[in-house]
Design a protein around this motif. Sequence first.
Motif, PDB file in Angstrom:
ATOM      1  N   GLU A   1       0.828  -1.200   0.000  1.00  0.00           N
ATOM      2  CA  GLU A   1       0.000   0.000   0.000  1.00  0.00           C
ATOM      3  C   GLU A   1       0.867   1.258   0.000  1.00  0.00           C
ATOM      4  OE1 GLU A   1      -3.166   0.074  -0.474  1.00  0.00           O
ATOM      5  OE2 GLU A   1      -3.446  -2.095  -0.360  1.00  0.00           O
ATOM      6  N   ALA A   2       1.948   1.243   0.770  1.00  0.00           N
ATOM      7  CA  ALA A   2       2.853   2.396   0.795  1.00  0.00           C
ATOM      8  C   ALA A   2       3.514   2.602  -0.558  1.00  0.00           C
ATOM      9  CB  ALA A   2       3.904   2.204   1.889  1.00  0.00           C
ATOM     10  N   ALA A   3       3.966   1.508  -1.186  1.00  0.00           N
ATOM     11  CA  ALA A   3       4.613   1.615  -2.492  1.00  0.00           C
ATOM     12  C   ALA A   3       3.644   2.146  -3.545  1.00  0.00           C
ATOM     13  CB  ALA A   3       5.165   0.255  -2.912  1.00  0.00           C
ATOM     14  N   LEU A   4       2.403   1.691  -3.510  1.00  0.00           N
ATOM     15  CA  LEU A   4       1.403   2.140  -4.482  1.00  0.00           C
ATOM     16  C   LEU A   4       1.127   3.630  -4.360  1.00  0.00           C
ATOM     17  CD1 LEU A   4      -1.166  -0.802  -4.239  1.00  0.00           C
ATOM     18  CD2 LEU A   4       0.244  -0.236  -6.224  1.00  0.00           C
ATOM     19  N   ARG A   5       1.293   4.172  -3.164  1.00  0.00           N
ATOM     20  CA  ARG A   5       0.983   5.579  -2.919  1.00  0.00           C
ATOM     21  C   ARG A   5       2.213   6.468  -2.865  1.00  0.00           C
ATOM     22  NH1 ARG A   5      -2.647   2.331  -0.842  1.00  0.00           N
ATOM     23  NH2 ARG A   5      -4.821   2.979  -0.547  1.00  0.00           N
ATOM     24  N   GLY A   6       3.396   5.895  -2.968  1.00  0.00           N
ATOM     25  CA  GLY A   6       4.601   6.684  -2.787  1.00  0.00           C
ATOM     26  C   GLY A   6       4.688   7.229  -1.377  1.00  0.00           C
ATOM     27  N   ALA A   7       4.273   6.426  -0.411  1.00  0.00           N
ATOM     28  CA  ALA A   7       4.157   6.886   0.973  1.00  0.00           C
ATOM     29  C   ALA A   7       5.258   6.303   1.855  1.00  0.00           C
ATOM     30  CB  ALA A   7       2.791   6.496   1.544  1.00  0.00           C
ATOM     31  N   ARG A   8       5.483   6.952   2.980  1.00  0.00           N
ATOM     32  CA  ARG A   8       6.331   6.388   4.028  1.00  0.00           C
ATOM     33  C   ARG A   8       5.529   5.343   4.782  1.00  0.00           C
ATOM     34  NH1 ARG A   8       7.273  10.496   8.076  1.00  0.00           N
ATOM     35  NH2 ARG A   8       5.153  11.086   7.504  1.00  0.00           N
ATOM     36  N   LEU A   9       6.237   4.433   5.448  1.00  0.00           N
ATOM     37  CA  LEU A   9       5.581   3.404   6.248  1.00  0.00           C
ATOM     38  C   LEU A   9       6.028   3.535   7.697  1.00  0.00           C
ATOM     39  CD1 LEU A   9       3.788   0.881   6.468  1.00  0.00           C
ATOM     40  CD2 LEU A   9       5.810  -0.497   5.914  1.00  0.00           C
ATOM     41  N   LEU A  10       5.051   3.627   8.585  1.00  0.00           N
ATOM     42  CA  LEU A  10       5.330   3.663  10.022  1.00  0.00           C
ATOM     43  C   LEU A  10       4.865   2.354  10.627  1.00  0.00           C
ATOM     44  CD1 LEU A  10       6.116   5.038  12.680  1.00  0.00           C
ATOM     45  CD2 LEU A  10       3.805   6.051  12.736  1.00  0.00           C
ATOM     46  N   ALA A  11       5.809   1.561  11.152  1.00  0.00           N
ATOM     47  CA  ALA A  11       5.499   0.295  11.813  1.00  0.00           C
ATOM     48  C   ALA A  11       5.467   0.547  13.315  1.00  0.00           C
ATOM     49  CB  ALA A  11       6.547  -0.760  11.463  1.00  0.00           C
ATOM     50  N   VAL A  12       4.308   0.300  13.917  1.00  0.00           N
ATOM     51  CA  VAL A  12       4.093   0.665  15.321  1.00  0.00           C
ATOM     52  C   VAL A  12       3.825  -0.574  16.155  1.00  0.00           C
ATOM     53  CG1 VAL A  12       2.611   1.931  16.924  1.00  0.00           C
ATOM     54  CG2 VAL A  12       3.157   2.911  14.690  1.00  0.00           C
ATOM     55  N   GLU A  13       4.524  -0.662  17.274  1.00  0.00           N
ATOM     56  CA  GLU A  13       4.172  -1.661  18.287  1.00  0.00           C
ATOM     57  C   GLU A  13       3.813  -0.919  19.555  1.00  0.00           C
ATOM     58  OE1 GLU A  13       5.319  -5.915  20.219  1.00  0.00           O
ATOM     59  OE2 GLU A  13       6.534  -5.103  18.601  1.00  0.00           O
TER      60      GLU A  13
ATOM     61  N   GLU B   1      12.675  -2.780  25.383  1.00  0.00           N
ATOM     62  CA  GLU B   1      12.521  -1.939  24.188  1.00  0.00           C
ATOM     63  C   GLU B   1      13.438  -2.421  23.067  1.00  0.00           C
ATOM     64  OE1 GLU B   1      12.365   2.734  22.873  1.00  0.00           O
ATOM     65  OE2 GLU B   1      12.317   2.155  24.985  1.00  0.00           O
ATOM     66  N   GLU B   2      14.628  -2.851  23.411  1.00  0.00           N
ATOM     67  CA  GLU B   2      15.543  -3.363  22.387  1.00  0.00           C
ATOM     68  C   GLU B   2      14.988  -4.631  21.738  1.00  0.00           C
ATOM     69  OE1 GLU B   2      19.228  -3.877  24.375  1.00  0.00           O
ATOM     70  OE2 GLU B   2      19.755  -1.734  24.324  1.00  0.00           O
ATOM     71  N   ARG B   3      14.390  -5.498  22.550  1.00  0.00           N
ATOM     72  CA  ARG B   3      13.809  -6.725  22.013  1.00  0.00           C
ATOM     73  C   ARG B   3      12.635  -6.417  21.086  1.00  0.00           C
ATOM     74  NH1 ARG B   3      12.856  -9.044  26.442  1.00  0.00           N
ATOM     75  NH2 ARG B   3      10.584  -8.872  26.590  1.00  0.00           N
ATOM     76  N   VAL B   4      11.795  -5.469  21.496  1.00  0.00           N
ATOM     77  CA  VAL B   4      10.651  -5.094  20.664  1.00  0.00           C
ATOM     78  C   VAL B   4      11.117  -4.474  19.366  1.00  0.00           C
ATOM     79  CG1 VAL B   4       8.627  -3.597  20.521  1.00  0.00           C
ATOM     80  CG2 VAL B   4       9.101  -4.838  22.633  1.00  0.00           C
TER      81      VAL B   4
ATOM     82  N   LEU C   1      10.426  -5.614  15.459  1.00  0.00           N
ATOM     83  CA  LEU C   1       9.954  -4.727  14.404  1.00  0.00           C
ATOM     84  C   LEU C   1      10.854  -4.812  13.175  1.00  0.00           C
ATOM     85  CD1 LEU C   1       8.933  -1.495  16.353  1.00  0.00           C
ATOM     86  CD2 LEU C   1       7.454  -2.829  14.872  1.00  0.00           C
ATOM     87  N   SER C   2      12.159  -4.769  13.402  1.00  0.00           N
ATOM     88  CA  SER C   2      13.101  -4.827  12.280  1.00  0.00           C
ATOM     89  C   SER C   2      12.994  -6.156  11.548  1.00  0.00           C
ATOM     90  CB  SER C   2      14.537  -4.630  12.796  1.00  0.00           C
ATOM     91  OG  SER C   2      14.694  -3.351  13.352  1.00  0.00           O
ATOM     92  N   GLU C   3      12.828  -7.253  12.303  1.00  0.00           N
ATOM     93  CA  GLU C   3      12.715  -8.564  11.676  1.00  0.00           C
ATOM     94  C   GLU C   3      11.435  -8.674  10.856  1.00  0.00           C
ATOM     95  OE1 GLU C   3      12.506 -13.303  12.955  1.00  0.00           O
ATOM     96  OE2 GLU C   3      12.855 -11.749  14.467  1.00  0.00           O
ATOM     97  N   ALA C   4      10.345  -8.110  11.371  1.00  0.00           N
ATOM     98  CA  ALA C   4       9.062  -8.206  10.675  1.00  0.00           C
ATOM     99  C   ALA C   4       9.068  -7.460   9.351  1.00  0.00           C
ATOM    100  CB  ALA C   4       7.947  -7.664  11.561  1.00  0.00           C
ATOM    101  N   THR C   5       9.871  -6.404   9.249  1.00  0.00           N
ATOM    102  CA  THR C   5       9.865  -5.581   8.038  1.00  0.00           C
ATOM    103  C   THR C   5      11.065  -5.818   7.124  1.00  0.00           C
ATOM    104  OG1 THR C   5      10.989  -3.774   9.231  1.00  0.00           O
ATOM    105  CG2 THR C   5       8.583  -3.739   9.203  1.00  0.00           C
ATOM    106  N   ALA C   6      12.057  -6.573   7.579  1.00  0.00           N
ATOM    107  CA  ALA C   6      13.319  -6.679   6.836  1.00  0.00           C
ATOM    108  C   ALA C   6      13.147  -7.205   5.416  1.00  0.00           C
ATOM    109  CB  ALA C   6      14.298  -7.561   7.611  1.00  0.00           C
ATOM    110  N   GLY C   7      12.489  -8.330   5.241  1.00  0.00           N
ATOM    111  CA  GLY C   7      12.360  -8.913   3.917  1.00  0.00           C
ATOM    112  C   GLY C   7      11.619  -8.018   2.951  1.00  0.00           C
ATOM    113  N   TRP C   8      10.569  -7.363   3.431  1.00  0.00           N
ATOM    114  CA  TRP C   8       9.780  -6.498   2.555  1.00  0.00           C
ATOM    115  C   TRP C   8      10.497  -5.193   2.271  1.00  0.00           C
ATOM    116  CZ3 TRP C   8       6.281  -8.795  -0.099  1.00  0.00           C
ATOM    117  CH2 TRP C   8       5.701  -9.957   0.417  1.00  0.00           C
ATOM    118  N   GLN C   9      11.371  -4.767   3.152  1.00  0.00           N
ATOM    119  CA  GLN C   9      12.172  -3.577   2.870  1.00  0.00           C
ATOM    120  C   GLN C   9      13.073  -3.810   1.664  1.00  0.00           C
ATOM    121  OE1 GLN C   9      12.888  -0.138   4.878  1.00  0.00           O
ATOM    122  NE2 GLN C   9      12.863  -0.262   2.660  1.00  0.00           N
ATOM    123  N   GLU C  10      13.562  -5.047   1.522  1.00  0.00           N
ATOM    124  CA  GLU C  10      14.392  -5.375   0.360  1.00  0.00           C
ATOM    125  C   GLU C  10      13.557  -5.385  -0.918  1.00  0.00           C
ATOM    126  OE1 GLU C  10      16.251  -9.069   1.229  1.00  0.00           O
ATOM    127  OE2 GLU C  10      17.366  -8.296   2.946  1.00  0.00           O
TER     128      GLU C  10
END
Length: 294
Positions: A180-192, A210-213, A217-226
Amino acid sequence: MSAFRGGRPVVAGVGRSATALRAAHWAADEAVRRGVPLRMVHALEWPPGSDPHPAVDHPERTWSAHYRAAGEAVLREAADEVRRRRPEADVETLLADGSRAAVLRAQGDEAALLVIGAKRLAAEDVLTTGNLGVALTSHAGCPVAVVRVPEHVTHEPPLVVVGVDGSENCRDAVAVAFEEAALRGARLLAVEARQHVGRPLAESRNRELEERVRADLSEATAGWQEKYPEVEVRHEVLPGKPAQVLLREAAHARCLVVGTRGLGGFRGLLLGSVSHVLLHHAACPLIVVPPRTG
């Protein structure tokens, strides 16, 4: 290729209300962005005891014909409105017998995205269980977009928000959010959202949590960031109740994306009060993503 059910149509539930037409317009925009057809569906909910296809000549057959013609008119007028606004959209229509929930759930089996309109309910109605949005987001076989207000296209820079919690279902939500972000040219905010983050715990324990959380977050988004390197991603671990945090962070977002089930603060997202708050009070289109089955 779409991140979720690529190439399938966007399906919009059509009714007589202004909210349904608003959702159909949003669905048309989404279909054009994705380069897929828009299927506009109107459900004919026949009164109890009536026969949609009576064998008698009259008067029941005449009444049924008028009732069906009225449904066809609703669908035709809505499709004409959408075509006028989005002439490039590939629009198809479907009139189906049955309740709205049953008809749209069946359409979800072959849709990339199911879109419905919604209106803000009074506070005493927020926990009702008969709501169409609740029924579909709990049981549809594809992501469901609940559109209460138009997309915030004037807010810059554009933003998409996704709720993240480390669960498997949340990874599917992240995939959709990146698209959805790519389709809109938008930034993505991942919130926990963590109710205990920021509380006066022992400093080392708070920092470790906080470091674990953030690692989750980084693990959940890593593959799609690539896959979507053009999408700028920001991770936030914020204190507070999940619904309140997401409503606040997505107040001016193009859309808010969440999974149907989660861990921690999002456990049972579509079964309890958190989901009802999001469904009835999100100030932007809400996309609810079920677990991927194929």
